[in-house]
Design an enzyme around this catalytic site. Structure first.
Site, PDB file in Angstrom:
ATOM      1  N   CYS A  78     -31.084  23.522  -3.441  1.00 39.91           N
ATOM      2  CA  CYS A  78     -30.840  22.831  -2.169  1.00 39.91           C
ATOM      3  C   CYS A  78     -31.271  21.371  -2.252  1.00 39.91           C
ATOM      4  O   CYS A  78     -30.764  20.319  -1.820  1.00 39.91           O
ATOM      5  CB  CYS A  78     -31.623  23.514  -0.974  1.00 39.91           C
ATOM      6  SG  CYS A  78     -30.668  25.133  -0.659  1.00 39.91           S
ATOM      7  N   CYS A  90     -35.267  24.774  -1.886  1.00 38.22           N
ATOM      8  CA  CYS A  90     -35.273  25.208  -3.222  1.00 38.22           C
ATOM      9  C   CYS A  90     -34.683  24.316  -4.304  1.00 38.22           C
ATOM     10  O   CYS A  90     -34.124  23.288  -3.784  1.00 38.22           O
ATOM     11  CB  CYS A  90     -34.607  26.609  -3.415  1.00 38.22           C
ATOM     12  SG  CYS A  90     -32.857  26.168  -3.374  1.00 38.22           S
ATOM     13  N   HIS A 138     -27.346  28.729   0.996  1.00 39.63           N
ATOM     14  CA  HIS A 138     -28.421  28.581   1.571  1.00 39.63           C
ATOM     15  C   HIS A 138     -28.228  27.715   2.736  1.00 39.63           C
ATOM     16  O   HIS A 138     -27.174  27.027   3.098  1.00 39.63           O
ATOM     17  CB  HIS A 138     -29.288  27.787   0.651  1.00 39.63           C
ATOM     18  CG  HIS A 138     -29.857  28.849  -0.671  1.00 39.63           C
ATOM     19  ND1 HIS A 138     -30.758  28.450  -1.307  1.00 39.63           N
ATOM     20  CD2 HIS A 138     -29.188  29.927  -0.938  1.00 39.63           C
ATOM     21  CE1 HIS A 138     -31.227  29.343  -2.106  1.00 39.63           C
ATOM     22  NE2 HIS A 138     -30.248  30.284  -1.994  1.00 39.63           N
ATOM     23  N   GLU A 157     -29.408  24.905   3.964  1.00 38.61           N
ATOM     24  CA  GLU A 157     -29.222  23.520   3.641  1.00 38.61           C
ATOM     25  C   GLU A 157     -27.866  23.282   3.109  1.00 38.61           C
ATOM     26  O   GLU A 157     -27.064  22.130   3.696  1.00 38.61           O
ATOM     27  CB  GLU A 157     -30.406  22.937   2.984  1.00 38.61           C
ATOM     28  CG  GLU A 157     -31.793  23.072   3.369  1.00 38.61           C
ATOM     29  CD  GLU A 157     -32.433  24.267   2.680  1.00 38.61           C
ATOM     30  OE1 GLU A 157     -33.749  24.458   2.788  1.00 38.61           O
ATOM     31  OE2 GLU A 157     -31.595  25.362   2.670  1.00 38.61           O
TER      32      GLU A 157
END
Length: 153
Positions: free
Chosen positions: A85, A82, A52, A54
C-alpha cells in the site's frame, strides 16, 4: 476523534463484519476536505491479495477523477500502510497520509507485514526467489517505448 479517521474506522468495521477482509479502512479527500473515495479491505470478498483498503480507495479515486495522479489528495487510513500500500500511495503521488493503528498493532492480530519490511532491508531468505531471464528479448519493448516517447535509452 478525527472525523475522517472515524469514517475509515467505520469502513474497516463494516468490511470486517461483512467478512470482506481484514479490519482496515481508508478515505481519500481533496484539499477542501471533500471525500473523493472510501475503501475497506476486500481481500476475502474479491479473492484478491491486493485489495487492501488503501488500494481500493486509490483505485476508486483514480477512476472517479479519471487520473492516476493523486498529488493534490490526502489519505486517511485506519492502519499504517503495508509495503504494498505504501508503494501504491507513492505511485499515486499522495504526499499526505494519516494513519491510526501501527504495523505492530497489525502484527499483534496476525498480519504479517514485517517479513516484507525485512525483505526490503535486504533480508531475503525464504521470501521469494527472483530470477532474471530473457532480458535481451524483452528489452525490445523498452527500447520501442523509449523511441516512441523521445527518451534517450
Amino acid at each position: 476523534m478525527n472525523e475522517f479517521m472515524n469514517i475509515a474506522k467505520k469502513e474497516a468495521l463494516n468490511g470486517m463484519l461483512l467478512n470482506e477482509g481484514g479490519p482496515f479502512g481508508a478515505v481519500i479527500l481533496d484539499k477542501n476536505k471533500n471525500i473523493i473515495s472510501i475503501g475497506n479491505n476486500k481481500v476475502l470478498k474479491n479473492n484478491d491479495p491486493t485489495a487492501h483498503a488503501e488500494i481500493v480507495a486509490i483505485r476508486r479515486a483514480c477512476e472517479k477523477l479519471n487520473t492516476y495522479n493523486l498529488s493534490d489528495y490526502i489519505l486517511y487510513t485506519s492502519c499504517e500502510p503495508c509495503p504494498m500500500c505504501l508503494s501504491a500511495i507513492i505511485w499515486a503521488n499522495i504526499k499526505e497520509v494519516y494513519y491510526a493503528c501501527s504495523r505492530q498493532d497489525a502484527a499483534n492480530i496476525g498480519f504479517r507485514d514485517d517479513f516484507i519490511y525485512e525483505y526490503l532491508k535486504g533480508n531475503t531468505s525464504n521470501v521469494i526467489n527472483l530470477h532474471q531471464i530473457d532480458r535481451d528479448n524483452c528489452i525490445e519493448v523498452f527500447e520501442k517505448y523509449s523511441k516512441d516517447n523521445g527518451i534517450i535509452y
